[in-house]
Design an enzyme around this catalytic site. Structure first.
Site, PDB file in Angstrom:
ATOM      1  N   ASP A 174     -95.840 -75.870  31.299  1.00  0.00           N
ATOM      2  CA  ASP A 174     -95.053 -76.531  30.068  1.00  0.00           C
ATOM      3  C   ASP A 174     -95.318 -75.643  28.965  1.00  0.00           C
ATOM      4  O   ASP A 174     -96.349 -74.733  28.923  1.00  0.00           O
ATOM      5  CB  ASP A 174     -95.341 -77.954  29.900  1.00  0.00           C
ATOM      6  CG  ASP A 174     -94.437 -78.805  28.983  1.00  0.00           C
ATOM      7  OD1 ASP A 174     -93.764 -78.074  28.572  1.00  0.00           O
ATOM      8  OD2 ASP A 174     -94.346 -80.115  29.005  1.00  0.00           O
TER       9      ASP A 174
HETATM   10  C1  BGC Z   1     -91.722 -80.216  26.933  1.00  0.00           C
HETATM   11  C2  BGC Z   1     -90.968 -80.105  28.037  1.00  0.00           C
HETATM   12  C3  BGC Z   1     -89.824 -79.162  27.969  1.00  0.00           C
HETATM   13  C4  BGC Z   1     -90.316 -77.757  27.118  1.00  0.00           C
HETATM   14  C5  BGC Z   1     -89.440 -76.911  26.871  1.00  0.00           C
HETATM   15  C6  BGC Z   1     -92.269 -79.061  26.050  1.00  0.00           C
HETATM   16  O1  BGC Z   1     -92.720 -79.417  25.010  1.00  0.00           O
HETATM   17  O2  BGC Z   1     -92.745 -81.006  27.293  1.00  0.00           O
HETATM   18  O3  BGC Z   1     -90.427 -81.364  28.788  1.00  0.00           O
HETATM   19  O4  BGC Z   1     -89.164 -78.762  28.916  1.00  0.00           O
HETATM   20  O5  BGC Z   1     -91.202 -78.228  25.999  1.00  0.00           O
HETATM   21  O6  BGC Z   1     -88.543 -77.208  25.892  1.00  0.00           O
END
Ligand code: BGC
Length: 763
Positions: free
Chosen positions: A282
């Site tokens: 993530d």
């Molecule tokens: C979130 C994810 C997301 C990623 C990309 C993160 O802050 O936890 O769910 O896919 O950002 O945008």
């Protein structure tokens, strides 16, 4: 597209050609093709493939193009047009190895056309409907040059304080698993290589929805039995359905951050579940290993993550900066890097990008003139899906449906707020294209009735909260305060209410209140809105609440005081039309809650499939020393699976085809469902099973099957479910999935609480 590149190649044009064309003999043989690439890549090029960068961050565009052309980037996210993506793909194809990149984005509940949020989709209990939303999203996203989505979000959560509960599909492992599979199949279509497919990257692996106290990013501590029984099945379902990617969660699990957790990523995901695909961290999660306190420095963080099995690092530079040194020093084996690169290239291969890197980007001449053109939206689908996502919680004295006549007062801060219709993670959705409730009602009424409108209150008057919500990652501040005093706004609403036959109040949360990093300590409506409702109630006029929110709220006041309550979640681009369809009876509501609504925040966790205890609370027996909170009634305010209709349904006793189920045999359980009201309508017949005695404590019930049925007024239908040994299996203390002989109870109902029961024996 491809013939142009081949033509370019043979005619000596300077059109970019692809990795595939330089080694085309092996293109049809995926392992050989990928091995041949890896053999020829430098260490730097390999590490480049492991970098997933966000566009729109700190890096200027020319620098991105430069790094792409140097083979230093494997994929990007956050661009949503072919026009933006094309030059980046062209730059990647100018790199020495000419390996295409992929383009990803958070397409979570729609792309340009926004569908209801996860909880709303799940409320439909209709897999075809849910699939429709995913397919449309894939069609729209691929038409914008996207190859991959960071979805579905299948984190089971039992804690409505957690803002991201809105993104998932509720509390039940079976329902969420069914939806996980459905969404993966919908996104990926016939194959992830198809031009109108996008690769699903299921998230957040794992257990993100169980963060302690519902506070985002907090730790998760959970017994292995509970994990395997209740929280892991949806990820597994997505993987079994062929999800090409897995996004690793930000939280720790039993003391080890998921991003450094080789048990999670190597033993469970790859060895036990057989996942063949790409894992991505993530956002910034690898550098967060320092703050978790499991890595001394960036070098150690990068080593932990790659060794744990994170193939691509999202939005941090640690792989790029640290992996070369780690490999050269012999601290990370080149085989570990190669294995990660093999998964990334494999995912690109499966997306069809080696066959045609432009298969979703197309040629410039075909680019849409206006990416937000109305013609690119799928409004009919969005309206049909949204109608099914609405859950009627109360309807005293048949207040609903409303007649299209007289005067209606529409009040509340969410009655006319386009951006809030969309909900969080609204991808490339555009607020001005969203139909608000005000607009939907006005269109439905035409000249037939007078619609008065007053805002009545701000979502909140708490300046600190407003600042916080506007600080979230939006393009512009979106909680815009009405500068009038609360008293002035309420007075305006009351003036409208006094003139009206009925009041419709649209209240709840602004969309940012149910979002990443939006954990709450309270599940109540903010005081500004509650004051408005109190004042409206004082008029004595029929009061209809239209709730817009991304989590179960505390609805004690609403249940006691409102004449009707419609839960609409955040219902998307066509939400206003869909809600009006239900309010005026043009569509008979059929949604059912995919999550329990606790009476108060103190009752969290409240979930229907809880384990039995030695001193259970017994309704009607007020004695002490039973498991309850003594100041409030026990159990949810609205149970899992609950939802009303404008008609009424009755179910018969359960009939079983036999009193015993032989191993490897089958048993039929059936009920007759009758529509005993005056309108046609749909309901969801739910089958639960309880294992009465087992080697470990089993839940009071578990959903094992459901069927949504449409019945004409007066119609009766027999609904049959087939039960086999597999439905009786659970995870025992040795973590084996077993079905133990003995007695089981089938429970069939139209919600999880009011059920018909019948027992049988597994031999
Ligand atoms: C979130 C994810 C997301 C990623 C990309 C993160 O802050 O936890 O769910 O896919 O950002 O945008």
């Amino acid at each position: 597209m491809k013939w142009m590149y081949l033509l370019g190649l043979f005619a000596g044009f300077s059109l970019p050609c692809t990795a595939a064309e330089t080694v085309s003999p092996a293109l049809d043989d995926k392992p050989a093709f990928i091995d041949s690439l890896i053999e020829r890549m430098t260490l730097e090029e390999k590490i480049g493939q492991l970098r997933l960068i966000s566009i729109g961050g700190d890096m200027p565009r020319p620098r991105i193009l430069q790094e792409l052309a140097a083979g230093q980037i494997g994929g990007t996210f956050n661009t949503v047009t072919r026009h933006d993506n094309r030059p980046m793909q062209e730059a990647a194809l100018r790199s020495r190895m000419r390996i295409p990149i992929f383009f990803a984005y958070d397409v979570v509940h729609g792309h340009r056309t926004i569908f209801p949020i996860g909880l709303g989709l799940a409320s439909s209990w209709d897999l075809d409907t849910i699939a429709r939303s995913g397919r449309v999203a894939a069609i729209e996203a691929s038409a914008d040059g996207l190859d991959m989505t960071f979805a579905p979000s299948v984190d089971i959560s039992r804690d409505p304080r957690w803002g991201r509960i809105s993104e998932g599909f509720g509390e039940d492992p079976y329902l969420v698993s069914e939806i996980a599979r459905t969404m993966v199949e919908a996104y990926q279509g016939e194959s992830p290589a198809a031009p109108d497919s996008i690769t699903a990257s299921v998230k957040h692996f794992a257990l993100y929805g169980a963060v302690e106290g519902g506070r985002d990013y907090n730790v998760v501590d959970m017994s292995p039995m509970r994990m395997h029984q209740d929280f892991l099945p949806p990820y597994r379902a997505a993987i079994d359905a062929g999800a090409g990617g897995v996004m690793v969660a930000l939280n720790a699990i039993n003391g080890v951050p998921a991003s450094a957790n080789s048990w999670l990523l190597r033993d469970l995901l790859r060895r036990d579940w057989g996942f063949r695909g790409m894992t991505v961290s993530d956002h910034g999660a690898i550098s967060e290993l320092l703050r978790h306190g499991v890595a001394r420095d960036g070098r150690e963080a990068a080593r932990l993550a790659i060794e744990a099995g994170i193939d691509m690092s999202m939005a941090d530079s640690l792989y790029r900066d640290e992996l070369p040194g780690l490999v050269q020093a012999g601290e990370v084996e080149i085989g570990v890097i190669d294995a990660a690169v093999r998964e990334v290239l494999g995912a690109k291969y499966d997306m069809g990008l080696f066959h045609d890197p432009f298969r979703r980007i197309g040629v410039a001449e075909d680019d849409p003139q206006d990416v937000n053109a109305e013609s690119r939206l799928h409004r009919a689908a969005a309206r049909a899906v949204a109608r099914q996502s609405l859950v009627l919680l109360e309807n005293r004295g048949e207040t609903l449906p409303l007649e299209k006549r007289g005067t209606i007062a529409l009040v509340g801060p969410l009655a006319d707020s386009p951006v809030d219709m969309l909900g969080s993670w609204s991808a490339a959705g555009v607020a001005r294209q969203a139909v608000t409730l005000r607009q939907g009602m006005r269109e439905a009424l035409g000249d037939a009735a007078v619609l008065l409108h007053a805002r009545g209150a701000n979502v909140t008057d708490d300046a600190h909260m407003v600042d916080y919500l506007n600080f979230l990652n939006w393009d512009a501040p979106e909680v815009v305060q009405d500068p009038r005093s609360p008293a002035e706004m309420i007075a305006e609403a009351l003036a409208a209410a006094e003139k009206a036959d009925v009041i419709v109040a649209a209240v709840g949360e602004s969309r940012g209140m149910s979002h990443e990093s939006s954990s709450r300590t309270s599940l109540q409506l903010p005081p500004s809105q509650q004051r408005l409702l109190d004042a409206l109630k004082g008029t004595g006029k029929p009061l209809v609440l239209v709730l817009m929110n991304g989590r179960p709220l505390e609805l004690g006041w609403a249940k006691a005081n409102a004449d009707a309550v419609l839960e609409t979640w955040f219902s998307g681009t066509e939400g206003g039309h869909a809600i009006a369809d239900v309010l005026f009876g043009d569509y008979n509501p059929s949604g059912k809650l995919p999550i329990s609504f606790p009476r108060s925040v103190g009752q969290i966790p409240t979930y229907y499939n809880h384990l039995r205890v030695g001193r259970p609370f017994v309704e009607g027996k007020p004695g002490n020393y039973t498991s309850q909170y003594f100041e409030e009634p026990t159990g949810p305010l609205y149970p899992f699976g609950y939802g009303l209709s404008y008609t009424r349904f009755q179910i018969s006793d359960v009939r079983l085809s036999s009193a015993s189920l032989p191993r490897r045999g089958r048993l039929q359980a059936s009920v007759k469902v009758r529509n005993i009201g005056r309108r046609d309508g749909a309901t969801v017949v739910q089958l639960y099973i309880q294992d009465l005695v087992a080697s470990v404590i089993r839940p009071v019930k578990e959903l094992k099957a459901f069927r949504k049925v449409m019945l004409k007024a007066g119609e009766e239908r027999e609904i049959r479910f087939s039960i086999d040994e597999d439905d009786l299996k659970f995870v025992n203390a040795q973590l084996q999935r077993v079905a133990e002989p003995g007695e089981f109870e089938v429970q069939i109902g139209l919600d999880s609480q009011h059920v018909q029961r019948r027992r049988f024996e597994l031999q």
